[in-house]
Scaffold this active site. Structure first.
Site, PDB file in Angstrom:
ATOM      1  N   ASP A  38       0.838  -1.207   0.000  1.00  0.00           N
ATOM      2  CA  ASP A  38       0.000   0.000   0.000  1.00  0.00           C
ATOM      3  C   ASP A  38       0.875   1.260   0.000  1.00  0.00           C
ATOM      4  OD1 ASP A  38      -2.431   1.337  -0.115  1.00  0.00           O
ATOM      5  OD2 ASP A  38      -2.633   1.466   2.058  1.00  0.00           O
ATOM      6  N   LEU A  39       1.905   1.249  -0.842  1.00  0.00           N
ATOM      7  CA  LEU A  39       2.745   2.435  -0.973  1.00  0.00           C
ATOM      8  C   LEU A  39       1.979   3.491  -1.765  1.00  0.00           C
ATOM      9  CD1 LEU A  39       5.598   3.647  -0.522  1.00  0.00           C
ATOM     10  CD2 LEU A  39       6.191   2.776  -2.796  1.00  0.00           C
TER      11      LEU A  39
END
Length: 687
Positions: free
Chosen positions: A112-113
């Site tokens: 979830d960058l």
């Protein structure tokens, strides 16, 4: 899903404390993910993330405390001030590539960058929020039919095969984050998450507005198939190729001179004598006073707004009066004494280049400084760095420094490698024996002692190579062996099957007789001995975080345990007298007084990794990944000196860092650029 509070520890350290809302705390799946977040964040070093200080995922309302990182998120920065310029984008991309390399090295995939999960601190971007990350060996799996992530920054495989998401998904997200930072929008842009998902899987990215020199790298990151995307290392190499001028090194203060005295230098004390500049040394810095550049002098480095946010730029300044000696270049040959001037009576600061690639690993013994670098062994005169000899060796070094036993030098053998003994004066082979099955090797004054994986311990005479004795320790399995200068015992440790205890056996190195054995709580690693007491690091949990230091008396069986308060990840340690010094991944340096049963001090060095610390009683020394040697006051932990960086060409990053060697009032250290160097141990402020 919770509230984040700004808090302070007892010592005044700023912390961010995340507390989960009560409604989510009742959800077993959410608790499982929170446990995973804590575990993932603890695995990754604090250089590129917010270090975990403490956590309790089992509390009624689970919580986690991390170091507070001042600075906006990337999302806030772009929203307030607009897209970043080309140089800022290069530094952001390099910082995120380093962060992902660090995250992936420990087997974690972030998943979830996105811009809101990137904090812009003074020393570069920090990746936060591991709430949906997954270690490769985790048993927690995405449920069938459930998508987890943020669609504009998710990789195609996260929509198509969510159970098979790997590190390459983070590289795809990095590409999307760079497009957002360059343009204020994503490469796939729509108000509908369903449309975005379709675009991610089927359409080409829109890179309009991305600087030309970066668009190729960004496009590679956004490849549809995971195997077509670059690794973090390939990204950093690509950045160096397309933009040779980019610089992502953190700010390091200029060294003090006589004109800019610091509080640790006595009045009138002279600085190091002028010397020729070494190969690859940085040019002198300009435009900053000592108060501006040196935190110890009460100042902070002055930087522009953008530079403060995205990382400091520029080479390290070093006053000309403190420049190091010019490097001596080794010649070739198998065994070749070096020609030169007559030896000097007193030691001085010097630096020489090693004869091979890699970071030299050195020991002081038999009147020489003996090093191994790659497949080459060599010896230096400690007083001036003169090369005494060099030769090829067939022994596998195993990433360890050479050993000295029986007046001869033994390059550390890898597991099963041959034992070779060299004359310290000439480098000529004195004896060689076939390798035995062993896990670890230590050296006493007279012998090499080898521990096997089956509980067998063998001593080999250091002078002759003859086997002195062999002993099979009943009930022991994965044995390790250690010995320490000034102590007359050899210590064998072996973990129990459940990993909760360690069998500790003290042997007489002369004949292998068992002096004392016992079982102690914790996963124990010996780090030093003093006056018949053995000092050990005690680790707990699946990741082996060090939680305490143990003093064990083999004669009486009595043990004393000093808790650390905050666990240290991948801790390394050493003892000087009754004080044990430890350093963990993330750079926490701790001193523990075993007589007083208390921690003396704790310091956050800011290093992602460091060598094991060593001390001479006045100072504590350790090496940094960029080749700096750092010194700290042994009583207070206050930083008192550092040398210039020595990364070398290509900014080499080494897997492990050799500890400095303290001998005869000097510190001998080595660096990733292949140099060995020596400085005065008594005056770190003059380095």
């Amino acid at each position: 899903m919770g509230v984040v509070h700004l808090a302070r520890s007892t010592s005044g350290l700023k912390l961010a404390v995340k507390v989960v809302h009560a409604e989510y705390a009742k959800d077993p799946e959410f608790r499982g993910r929170f446990r995973q977040e804590v575990a993932a964040a603890r695995r990754v070093s604090g250089a590129f993330t917010a270090s975990v200080v403490d956590a309790d995922p089992e509390a009624e309302r689970p919580w986690m405390a991390t170091l507070y990182i001042p600075g906006p998120t990337l999302a806030d920065e772009v929203k307030r001030n607009g897209p970043l310029d080309s140089s800022q984008l290069r530094r952001l991309m390099a910082g995120l590539a380093e962060a992902l390399r660090d995250i992936h090295r420990v087997g974690v995939v972030h998943r979830d960058l996105k811009p809101s999960n990137v904090l812009l601190s003074e020393d570069g971007p920090k990746v936060i929020d591991f709430g949906i990350s997954r270690p490769k060996d985790s048993e927690l799996r995405t449920e069938t039919g459930k998508l987890i992530g943020t669609p504009p920054f998710m990789a195609p495989e996260q929509f198509r095969r969510p159970r098979e998401v790997g590190p390459a998904a983070d590289i795809f997200a990095l590409g999307s984050v760079l497009v957002h930072a360059a343009t204020g929008r994503g490469p796939f842009d729509s108000d509908s998450p369903y449309v975005v998902a379709y675009q991610v899987v089927h359409d080409e990215p829109d890179l309009t507005g991305v600087p030309d020199e970066l668009s190729g790298l960004v496009r590679r990151c956004l490849a549809k198939e995971p195997e077509e995307r670059p690794t973090p290392d390939e990204l950093m190499a690509g950045l160096r190729a397309v933009a040779a001028s980019y610089d992502t090194r953190v700010f390091i203060p200029s060294q003090r001179t006589d004109e800019t005295p610091g509080p640790s230098r006595p009045a009138g004390q002279r600085t190091a004598e002028p010397a020729r500049r070494e190969r690859g040394a940085a040019e002198p810095g300009a435009g900053a006073s000592a108060a501006d550049a040196d935190p110890a002098a009460g100042g902070k480095p002055r930087r522009g707004r953008r530079r403060t946010v995205y990382g400091a730029v520029g080479a390290v300044g070093l006053a000309a009066a403190l420049a190091l000696m010019a490097l001596q270049v080794f010649g070739g040959g198998d065994t070749a004494p070096a020609a030169g001037t007559a030896p000097e009576e007193t030691s001085r600061d010097w630096a020489v280049a090693g004869p091979a690639e890699g970071t030299p690993r050195c020991s002081h013994g038999a009147g020489t400084l003996v090093c191994v670098q790659g497949g080459t062994a060599f010896a230096l005169r400690p007083s001036d760095g003169r090369l005494l000899w060099q030769r090829a060796v067939t022994a596998t070094t195993g990433g360890e420094k050479p050993l000295v036993a029986g007046g001869l030098v033994q390059p550390y053998p890898g597991q099963g490698g041959p034992l070779v003994a060299l004359d310290p004066a000439s480098g000529v082979t004195a004896w060689e024996e076939p390798g035995a099955a062993h896990r670890t090797v230590t050296a006493t004054a007279d012998a090499l002692v080898l521990a096997g994986s089956d509980g067998t311990v063998t001593a080999v005479d250091g002078a002759s190579g003859d086997t002195a004795w062999t002993r099979r320790l009943p009930g022991q399995g994965l044995t390790d062996v250690a010995s320490f200068p000034g102590d007359d015992l050899v210590y064998v440790t072996s973990p129990t099957a459940d990993g909760k205890s360690t069998d500790v056996t003290a042997l007489d190195p002369a004949d292998g007789d068992v002096r004392r054995d016992g079982r102690l709580d914790g996963q124990l690693t010996p780090v030093g001995a003093r006056g018949g007491e053995l000092f050990l690091l005690s680790a707990e949990g699946v990741y082996g975080d060090t939680t305490a230091v143990v003093a064990h008396d083999p004669d009486t069986g009595v043990s004393r345990r000093v808790p650390l308060g905050v666990p240290l990840e991948q801790a390394q340690g050493s003892a000087h007298g009754h004080v044990v010094h430890l350093v963990g991944t993330g750079g926490a340096l701790v001193a523990v007084d075993m007589d007083r049963r208390a921690r003396l001090w704790t310091l956050q060095t800011g290093l992602a990794r460091a060598s094991a610390p060593v001390s001479d009683g006045r100072h504590v020394f350790l090496s940094a990944p960029d080749g700096r040697l750092l010194a700290f006051d042994a009583r207070s932990g206050r930083p008192v000196g550092q040398t210039a960086p020595r990364l070398g060409e290509g900014d080499r990053v080494v897997a492990s860092l050799p500890a400095p060697v303290v001998a005869d009032g000097h510190v001998h250290a080595s660096a990733p650029d292949g140099t060995v160097f020596t400085v005065d141990a008594g005056d770190p402020a003059a380095w």
